[in-house]
Write a protein that holds these residues in place. Structure first.
Motif, short mmCIF file in Angstrom:
data_model
loop_
_atom_site.label_atom_id
_atom_site.label_comp_id
_atom_site.label_asym_id
_atom_site.label_seq_id
_atom_site.Cartn_x
_atom_site.Cartn_y
_atom_site.Cartn_z
N TYR A 2 -12.61 -4.67 0.57
CA TYR A 2 -11.98 -5.52 1.57
C TYR A 2 -11.12 -6.60 0.90
CZ TYR A 2 -14.97 -3.79 5.39
OH TYR A 2 -15.58 -3.03 6.35
N THR A 3 -10.02 -6.95 1.58
CA THR A 3 -9.15 -8.05 1.17
C THR A 3 -8.94 -8.96 2.37
OG1 THR A 3 -7.07 -7.00 1.82
CG2 THR A 3 -7.92 -6.45 -0.38
N ASP A 4 -8.20 -10.05 2.15
CA ASP A 4 -7.88 -10.96 3.26
C ASP A 4 -7.16 -10.25 4.39
OD1 ASP A 4 -9.00 -13.16 2.00
OD2 ASP A 4 -7.10 -13.78 1.09
N GLN A 5 -6.45 -9.17 4.07
CA GLN A 5 -5.65 -8.45 5.07
C GLN A 5 -6.43 -7.35 5.79
OE1 GLN A 5 -2.57 -9.67 5.67
NE2 GLN A 5 -3.11 -11.17 4.09
N THR A 6 -7.65 -7.07 5.35
CA THR A 6 -8.46 -6.02 5.98
C THR A 6 -8.75 -6.39 7.43
OG1 THR A 6 -9.50 -5.46 3.87
CG2 THR A 6 -10.67 -4.78 5.87
N ILE A 7 -8.54 -5.41 8.32
CA ILE A 7 -8.83 -5.59 9.74
C ILE A 7 -10.23 -5.05 10.01
CG2 ILE A 7 -8.12 -5.00 12.10
CD1 ILE A 7 -5.96 -6.57 10.67
N LEU A 8 -11.07 -5.88 10.55
CA LEU A 8 -12.43 -5.44 10.86
C LEU A 8 -12.39 -4.40 11.98
CD1 LEU A 8 -14.38 -8.81 10.66
CD2 LEU A 8 -14.28 -6.99 8.98
N SER A 9 -13.20 -3.36 11.86
CA SER A 9 -13.18 -2.29 12.86
C SER A 9 -14.40 -2.31 13.78
CB SER A 9 -13.09 -0.93 12.15
OG SER A 9 -14.20 -0.75 11.31
N LYS A 10 -15.30 -3.26 13.54
CA LYS A 10 -16.47 -3.36 14.40
C LYS A 10 -16.97 -4.79 14.40
CE LYS A 10 -19.26 -1.73 10.56
NZ LYS A 10 -20.07 -0.68 10.03
N GLY A 11 -17.88 -5.07 15.31
CA GLY A 11 -18.51 -6.39 15.35
C GLY A 11 -17.75 -7.39 16.21
N LYS A 12 -18.22 -8.61 16.16
CA LYS A 12 -17.69 -9.69 16.99
C LYS A 12 -16.20 -9.92 16.78
CE LYS A 12 -18.52 -14.57 18.02
NZ LYS A 12 -19.38 -15.72 17.76
N TYR A 13 -15.71 -9.73 15.56
CA TYR A 13 -14.31 -9.98 15.24
C TYR A 13 -13.54 -8.69 14.98
CZ TYR A 13 -15.55 -14.83 15.32
OH TYR A 13 -15.97 -16.06 15.75
N PRO A 22 -13.39 -16.78 11.41
CA PRO A 22 -13.89 -18.13 11.11
C PRO A 22 -14.80 -18.15 9.87
CG PRO A 22 -14.09 -17.65 13.46
CD PRO A 22 -13.69 -16.36 12.78
N PRO A 23 -14.56 -19.10 8.99
CA PRO A 23 -15.36 -19.18 7.77
C PRO A 23 -16.87 -19.28 8.04
CG PRO A 23 -13.52 -20.70 7.66
CD PRO A 23 -13.53 -20.12 9.03
N ALA A 24 -17.26 -19.97 9.09
CA ALA A 24 -18.69 -20.12 9.40
C ALA A 24 -19.33 -18.75 9.64
CB ALA A 24 -18.88 -21.01 10.62
N GLN A 55 -13.74 -23.66 5.22
CA GLN A 55 -14.76 -24.23 6.11
C GLN A 55 -14.70 -25.76 6.11
OE1 GLN A 55 -16.80 -22.98 8.26
NE2 GLN A 55 -18.41 -24.48 8.52
N ASN A 56 -14.54 -26.36 4.94
CA ASN A 56 -14.55 -27.82 4.88
C ASN A 56 -13.16 -28.44 5.05
OD1 ASN A 56 -13.25 -27.89 2.34
ND2 ASN A 56 -15.18 -27.85 1.23
N GLY A 57 -12.15 -27.59 5.28
CA GLY A 57 -10.81 -28.08 5.59
C GLY A 57 -9.95 -28.40 4.40
N SER A 58 -10.42 -28.13 3.18
CA SER A 58 -9.61 -28.44 2.00
C SER A 58 -8.63 -27.32 1.65
CB SER A 58 -10.51 -28.77 0.80
OG SER A 58 -11.30 -27.64 0.46
N ALA A 59 -8.70 -26.20 2.35
CA ALA A 59 -7.76 -25.10 2.12
C ALA A 59 -7.41 -24.45 3.47
CB ALA A 59 -8.36 -24.06 1.19
#
Length: 125
Positions: A2-13, A22-24, A55-59
Motif C-alpha cells: 500500500y501507498t498513500d495513493q492506494t484506494i481502500l476497497s473495503k471497510g469504513k473508508y 483520518p489519521p486517528a 494527527q497532531n497537525g504538524s504535517a
C-alpha cells in the motif's frame, strides 16, 4: 504494498485514498493490532511518524494523485442514483446507460457504452 495513493476497497473508508483516511482511524488499526488487512497494517507501521504528524497537525496530508479524470462515485448505489437523475434530465446530450466499477481508481463511473460495445472495443489477442 500500500501507498498513500492506494484506494481502500473495503471497510469504513472504502473508495478512499489512504492519504485521505483520518489519521486517528489508521492509528487505531495499529493500536488494536488489527491485522485483518495485513497490507494496511504494514502501511501504518511504515508510515507511523507521518500519520502521527498529520494527527497532531504538524504535517498536511500528501497530495492525492487521481488516476481517473472521470467523475467518481464512491459506491454502485451512488452511481446508479446519479444515472437515474440523468435519465430524467430533459437535455439532448448523449446519456449514460449504466454504471461500472473502475479498475484504476476502485470507484464507479457512468458510461453510454453497452457491455457489448465495450467488449467489441477490446482488441483480439
Amino acid at each position: 504494498m500500500y501507498t498513500d495513493q492506494t484506494i481502500l476497497s473495503k471497510g469504513k473508508y472504502r473508495f478512499t485514498a489512504l492519504c485521505r483516511v483520518p489519521p486517528a482511524y489508521l492509528l487505531n488499526i495499529l493500536q488494536k493490532k488489527n491485522k485483518s488487512d495485513f497490507e494496511l497494517y504494514e502501511y501504518v507501521e511504515r508510515n507511523l511518524s507521518a500519520i502521527e504528524s498529520r494527527q497532531n497537525g504538524s504535517a498536511q496530508s500528501p497530495e492525492l494523485i487521481l488516476e481517473c479524470s472521470k467523475v467518481v462515485y464512491h459506491s454502485e448505489k451512488a452511481a446508479k442514483a446519479a444515472l437515474q437523475k440523468i435519465r430524467n434530465d430533459d437535455h439532448d446530450h448523449i446519456k449514460p446507460i449504466r454504471a461500472y466499477e473502475c479498475q484504476l481508481c476502485g470507484g464507479y463511473h457512468l458510461t453510454s457504452w453497452s457491455v457489448q460495445q465495450y467488449l467489441e472495443s477490446i482488441p483480439a489477442r
